[in-house]
Motif scaffolding. Sequence first.
Motif, PDB file in Angstrom:
ATOM      1  N   SER A 174      13.427 -30.198 145.178  1.00 57.74           N
ATOM      2  CA  SER A 174      12.677 -30.165 143.917  1.00 57.74           C
ATOM      3  C   SER A 174      12.187 -28.749 143.660  1.00 57.74           C
ATOM      4  CB  SER A 174      11.493 -31.130 143.983  1.00 57.74           C
ATOM      5  OG  SER A 174      10.632 -30.813 145.069  1.00 57.74           O
ATOM      6  N   ALA A 175      11.860 -28.471 142.407  1.00 52.80           N
ATOM      7  CA  ALA A 175      11.412 -27.131 142.023  1.00 52.80           C
ATOM      8  C   ALA A 175      10.378 -27.224 140.908  1.00 52.80           C
ATOM      9  CB  ALA A 175      12.605 -26.291 141.560  1.00 52.80           C
ATOM     10  N   TYR A 176       9.318 -26.417 141.052  1.00 50.05           N
ATOM     11  CA  TYR A 176       8.264 -26.418 140.028  1.00 50.05           C
ATOM     12  C   TYR A 176       7.683 -25.019 139.891  1.00 50.05           C
ATOM     13  CZ  TYR A 176       3.829 -27.374 137.663  1.00 50.05           C
ATOM     14  OH  TYR A 176       2.764 -27.368 136.782  1.00 50.05           O
ATOM     15  N   ARG A 177       7.501 -24.597 138.637  1.00 50.73           N
ATOM     16  CA  ARG A 177       6.815 -23.339 138.350  1.00 50.73           C
ATOM     17  C   ARG A 177       5.410 -23.656 137.859  1.00 50.73           C
ATOM     18  NH1 ARG A 177       7.794 -17.988 137.278  1.00 50.73           N
ATOM     19  NH2 ARG A 177      10.070 -18.199 137.412  1.00 50.73           N
ATOM     20  N   HIS A 178       4.412 -23.227 138.619  1.00 50.38           N
ATOM     21  CA  HIS A 178       3.029 -23.429 138.216  1.00 50.38           C
ATOM     22  C   HIS A 178       2.717 -22.598 136.968  1.00 50.38           C
ATOM     23  CE1 HIS A 178       1.416 -25.772 141.638  1.00 50.38           C
ATOM     24  NE2 HIS A 178       2.354 -25.157 142.332  1.00 50.38           N
ATOM     25  N   GLN A 199       6.405 -31.004 134.719  1.00 54.44           N
ATOM     26  CA  GLN A 199       7.818 -31.333 134.676  1.00 54.44           C
ATOM     27  C   GLN A 199       8.499 -30.661 135.869  1.00 54.44           C
ATOM     28  OE1 GLN A 199       9.426 -33.317 131.853  1.00 54.44           O
ATOM     29  NE2 GLN A 199       7.261 -33.844 132.129  1.00 54.44           N
ATOM     30  N   VAL A 200       9.108 -31.472 136.733  1.00 55.99           N
ATOM     31  CA  VAL A 200       9.681 -30.976 137.979  1.00 55.99           C
ATOM     32  C   VAL A 200      11.186 -31.240 137.984  1.00 55.99           C
ATOM     33  CG1 VAL A 200       9.614 -31.111 140.505  1.00 55.99           C
ATOM     34  CG2 VAL A 200       7.514 -31.480 139.164  1.00 55.99           C
ATOM     35  N   GLY A 201      11.955 -30.224 138.284  1.00 53.82           N
ATOM     36  CA  GLY A 201      13.397 -30.389 138.424  1.00 53.82           C
ATOM     37  C   GLY A 201      13.725 -30.869 139.826  1.00 53.82           C
ATOM     38  N   VAL A 202      14.539 -31.912 139.938  1.00 59.08           N
ATOM     39  CA  VAL A 202      14.927 -32.443 141.248  1.00 59.08           C
ATOM     40  C   VAL A 202      16.446 -32.600 141.291  1.00 59.08           C
ATOM     41  CG1 VAL A 202      14.659 -34.272 142.954  1.00 59.08           C
ATOM     42  CG2 VAL A 202      12.751 -33.728 141.409  1.00 59.08           C
ATOM     43  N   VAL A 203      17.067 -31.901 142.228  1.00 61.82           N
ATOM     44  CA  VAL A 203      18.497 -32.107 142.464  1.00 61.82           C
ATOM     45  C   VAL A 203      18.618 -33.298 143.402  1.00 61.82           C
ATOM     46  CG1 VAL A 203      20.605 -31.175 143.484  1.00 61.82           C
ATOM     47  CG2 VAL A 203      19.151 -29.719 142.061  1.00 61.82           C
ATOM     48  N   GLN A 232      24.081 -25.831 143.551  1.00 67.12           N
ATOM     49  CA  GLN A 232      24.169 -26.631 142.332  1.00 67.12           C
ATOM     50  C   GLN A 232      24.107 -28.108 142.709  1.00 67.12           C
ATOM     51  OE1 GLN A 232      24.476 -25.145 139.102  1.00 67.12           O
ATOM     52  NE2 GLN A 232      23.938 -23.362 140.328  1.00 67.12           N
ATOM     53  N   GLY A 233      24.060 -28.953 141.694  1.00 64.20           N
ATOM     54  CA  GLY A 233      24.050 -30.387 141.964  1.00 64.20           C
ATOM     55  C   GLY A 233      23.572 -31.171 140.758  1.00 64.20           C
ATOM     56  N   GLU A 234      23.517 -32.474 140.926  1.00 65.79           N
ATOM     57  CA  GLU A 234      23.069 -33.377 139.864  1.00 65.79           C
ATOM     58  C   GLU A 234      21.546 -33.342 139.791  1.00 65.79           C
ATOM     59  OE1 GLU A 234      22.909 -38.189 139.120  1.00 65.79           O
ATOM     60  OE2 GLU A 234      24.630 -37.354 140.211  1.00 65.79           O
ATOM     61  N   CYS A 235      21.019 -32.857 138.679  1.00 62.65           N
ATOM     62  CA  CYS A 235      19.574 -32.646 138.542  1.00 62.65           C
ATOM     63  C   CYS A 235      18.969 -33.581 137.506  1.00 62.65           C
ATOM     64  CB  CYS A 235      19.292 -31.196 138.152  1.00 62.65           C
ATOM     65  SG  CYS A 235      17.530 -30.799 137.968  1.00 62.65           S
ATOM     66  N   GLN A 236      17.753 -34.007 137.769  1.00 63.54           N
ATOM     67  CA  GLN A 236      16.988 -34.780 136.792  1.00 63.54           C
ATOM     68  C   GLN A 236      15.556 -34.262 136.766  1.00 63.54           C
ATOM     69  OE1 GLN A 236      17.746 -38.553 138.826  1.00 63.54           O
ATOM     70  NE2 GLN A 236      15.545 -38.770 139.262  1.00 63.54           N
ATOM     71  N   VAL A 237      14.898 -34.450 135.628  1.00 63.47           N
ATOM     72  CA  VAL A 237      13.519 -33.981 135.481  1.00 63.47           C
ATOM     73  C   VAL A 237      12.570 -35.138 135.753  1.00 63.47           C
ATOM     74  CG1 VAL A 237      11.821 -32.999 133.904  1.00 63.47           C
ATOM     75  CG2 VAL A 237      14.193 -32.201 133.831  1.00 63.47           C
ATOM     76  N   GLU A 238      11.658 -34.925 136.684  1.00 54.80           N
ATOM     77  CA  GLU A 238      10.648 -35.911 137.042  1.00 54.80           C
ATOM     78  C   GLU A 238       9.300 -35.459 136.471  1.00 54.80           C
ATOM     79  OE1 GLU A 238      10.750 -38.847 139.129  1.00 54.80           O
ATOM     80  OE2 GLU A 238      12.915 -38.693 138.725  1.00 54.80           O
ATOM     81  N   ALA A 248      15.651 -25.512 139.658  1.00 57.52           N
ATOM     82  CA  ALA A 248      16.081 -26.245 140.849  1.00 57.52           C
ATOM     83  C   ALA A 248      17.477 -25.824 141.285  1.00 57.52           C
ATOM     84  CB  ALA A 248      16.035 -27.749 140.576  1.00 57.52           C
ATOM     85  N   GLN A 249      18.359 -25.622 140.340  1.00 61.16           N
ATOM     86  CA  GLN A 249      19.729 -25.270 140.684  1.00 61.16           C
ATOM     87  C   GLN A 249      19.873 -23.815 141.102  1.00 61.16           C
ATOM     88  OE1 GLN A 249      21.624 -26.632 137.071  1.00 61.16           O
ATOM     89  NE2 GLN A 249      22.141 -28.609 137.972  1.00 61.16           N
ATOM     90  N   ASN A 250      18.791 -23.055 140.986  1.00 61.20           N
ATOM     91  CA  ASN A 250      18.797 -21.676 141.450  1.00 61.20           C
ATOM     92  C   ASN A 250      18.475 -21.576 142.936  1.00 61.20           C
ATOM     93  OD1 ASN A 250      17.263 -18.821 141.769  1.00 61.20           O
ATOM     94  ND2 ASN A 250      18.709 -18.708 140.064  1.00 61.20           N
TER      95      ASN A 250
END
Length: 279
Positions: free
Chosen positions: A232-236, A215-219, A203-209, A196-198
Amino acid sequence: MNGEELRDALCSEMASITPPPPLSTGATLGAARRAHFRRRAVWASLGSVAVVLAVTGFAAVGDPGGRVYQPAGGLPAPSERSGDTKEAWPTGPDGRPQEDRTARAGTKHDQGVHLLNEVVSVVPAGYTKPDDPANQPAEQRTLRTHQAQFEAKVNGVDLWSYMSSVAVAQGTGTGRVIVEVHDAGNPLPTEPCALAQNFWGMQGECQVETVGAAQVGVVVRPGSDERLDQWSAYRHPDGVVVFVAQGTRLDESRPALKQLPFSVPQLAALAVDERFHLK
């Protein structure tokens, strides 16, 4: 001191000052020509940038400050890699190499259009989806954009990314939703928050949802970079990467939304949504 003494003192002071050199017509004209040349060079540079944007199409996304950003890319293109400048761009549907990164016809271009339609379809109820006026030049599009972009050739395989941006409005405010998809084989990070931070180098405050088994990264809060508010960011499992971003502001010419279209859980779910899983 009387008036005569004052005049004598002033004359003496003036005599002690070295006079400036006489004006030279040639020097004056030369300085004027140099200043004119510098101005022309500056305008020529700005014009070159405008030409590049016009030739490549309005594929970049601008922030409220007027800066322009290309979609995130993991690897340099053939013409940008040192020692590899002879490698051609991918072949277009006409059988000839593309002029640059962007596909303007063919299956890759169609994937970009498909992604745009899918982004429009997920805008939640309560928000309108304004479109650009009919017959507006492509380089001036501001409300909806899409792009299919060649990223690199890895092990003989062309890697592409696709980006679509859609304006969303509510009341007097206008924001935007952006989806960017990267082909499998990309070198982007695997860990959810690192991924997500890529996104666009932000950059920013990220949490995993957690979305089902994913598992999805969300800034949830950006750092100093305020181009967007959340993403948000997700790798299938097959390696395809999906970014979904939202912002309350489209540009400085329009008022911002009072609230973001999606909640954090909704933004995470969209990154996993099969509608954005381009193959």
